[in-house]
Motif scaffolding. Structure first.
Motif, mmCIF file in Angstrom:
data_model
loop_
_atom_site.group_PDB
_atom_site.id
_atom_site.type_symbol
_atom_site.label_atom_id
_atom_site.label_comp_id
_atom_site.label_asym_id
_atom_site.label_seq_id
_atom_site.Cartn_x
_atom_site.Cartn_y
_atom_site.Cartn_z
ATOM 1 N N ILE A 157 35.749 70.857 0.276
ATOM 2 C CA ILE A 157 36.332 69.715 -0.410
ATOM 3 C C ILE A 157 37.836 69.937 -0.493
ATOM 4 O O ILE A 157 38.282 70.926 -1.087
ATOM 5 N N PRO A 158 38.652 69.079 0.119
ATOM 6 C CA PRO A 158 40.112 69.255 0.051
ATOM 7 C C PRO A 158 40.587 69.213 -1.398
ATOM 8 O O PRO A 158 40.055 68.463 -2.222
ATOM 9 N N ASN A 191 43.761 68.585 -9.734
ATOM 10 C CA ASN A 191 42.868 69.099 -10.755
ATOM 11 C C ASN A 191 41.481 69.408 -10.185
ATOM 12 O O ASN A 191 40.806 68.535 -9.660
ATOM 13 N N LEU A 192 41.043 70.659 -10.333
ATOM 14 C CA LEU A 192 39.729 71.052 -9.822
ATOM 15 C C LEU A 192 38.593 70.354 -10.556
ATOM 16 O O LEU A 192 37.486 70.232 -10.029
ATOM 17 N N ARG A 193 38.847 69.871 -11.771
ATOM 18 C CA ARG A 193 37.790 69.200 -12.526
ATOM 19 C C ARG A 193 37.335 67.917 -11.838
ATOM 20 O O ARG A 193 36.248 67.420 -12.078
ATOM 21 N N GLN A 194 38.199 67.391 -10.999
ATOM 22 C CA GLN A 194 37.856 66.148 -10.308
ATOM 23 C C GLN A 194 36.915 66.373 -9.130
ATOM 24 O O GLN A 194 36.289 65.443 -8.649
ATOM 25 N N VAL A 195 36.843 67.620 -8.664
ATOM 26 C CA VAL A 195 36.052 67.872 -7.451
ATOM 27 C C VAL A 195 34.929 68.890 -7.648
ATOM 28 O O VAL A 195 34.020 68.951 -6.826
ATOM 29 N N ILE A 196 34.980 69.685 -8.726
ATOM 30 C CA ILE A 196 33.952 70.700 -8.955
ATOM 31 C C ILE A 196 33.157 70.347 -10.213
ATOM 32 O O ILE A 196 33.736 70.187 -11.279
#
Length: 271
Positions: free
Chosen positions: A181-182, A186-191
């Motif tokens: 995932i590029p 903010n990592l909260r948006q993707v993890i």
């Protein structure tokens, strides 16, 4: 320590917006309190044992390079992958950069920016890596490994990482999430919350994260081993335990690093 914040620019990392607002504590039953008490005790024990928690008197103080209000920079306890290898850590026991608050995130970014500027003087880029596993036990302290590499290595490193992750995925993956995932914010948006992951950045603007499906098949040294391959370091290093450096070598490395770091040390503005 002074209660100040420092930012590398007036636009405070606009791309890192936190969407999760703090929630108010609701009333809990006595049973819920008792249920949580064991977990809290366990986490406190891990904090006391953790060599990277800043309040732990047993931590390797001689390896610390710079201290912010919420984070610090140090050289690794083990033999570095390459000269200049360093790590960024929160002062408090955190499990991942996905869970830290905005103050911690901004200081991590400040350290990254200054390291990039420092190593640019040596015609090098920096690869930043974070491996998040053992979330249930809260054993591991959040750590960002910072590896300086020649610019031509940084340009081809994404291809090596993608290939290595593809190979792991083909053999073990069971979830339906994307392999890579590029990331550019903010990592909260993707993890999703409470997921193990591996995150790698090539400088500040390009990187990707991989959700770890089976922790037993994804070692903590995965990222370092990929870089060993990219840098053509001895292959046998991948299969042995990381060696401790002698105290003399560590002190010498700290002195050399601090000399290069001094002109770029953003934490001096906190004094």
């Amino acid at each position: 320590m002074h209660n100040k914040q420092y930012n590398m620019s007036k636009s405070v990392e606009d791309e890192y917006e936190y969407g999760d607002a703090p929630t108010k504590k609701g009333k809990r039953t006595r049973e819920a309190h008792q249920e949580n008490r064991g977990t809290q005790r366990h986490i406190l024990t891990q904090k006391e044992r953790c060599l990277y928690c800043f309040e732990n008197p047993s931590r390797p103080k001689h390896l610390v390079i710079a201290i912010g209000n919420f984070t610090y920079l140090m050289l690794p306890q083990f033999e570095p992958l390459v000269p200049g290898h360093c790590v960024i850590l929160p002062l408090q026991h955190e499990s991942s950069t996905r869970t830290v608050d905005k103050n911690v995130w901004e200081e991590i970014r400040n350290f990254k920016k200054c390291l990039l500027k420092m190593f640019a003087q040596q015609d090098k880029d920096v690869v930043f890596m974070e491996t998040v596993i053992s979330l249930v036990k809260q054993q591991r302290h959040c750590m960002i490994e910072c590896i300086p590499v020649p610019c031509e290595v940084s340009n081809k490193a994404p291809m090596y990482f993608k290939k290595a992750i593809d190979e792991v995925e083909e053999e073990w993956s069971q979830h339906e999430m994307k392999k890579l995932i590029p990331t550019s914010g903010n990592l909260r948006q993707v993890i999703p919350e409470n997921f193990a992951y591996f995150h790698v950045e090539f400088g500040l603007d390009r990187g990707f994260v991989h959700v770890i499906d089976d922790e037993s098949k994804f070692g903590a040294g995965f990222g370092l081993n990929v870089l060993r391959g990219v840098l053509r370091l001895p292959g046998e290093d991948m299969h042995r335990r990381r060696r401790h450096e002698s105290m003399d070598n560590q002190k010498q490395a700290v002195a050399g690093f601090m000399k290069d770091w001094e002109p770029f040390d953003w934490t001096k503005q906190l004094e």
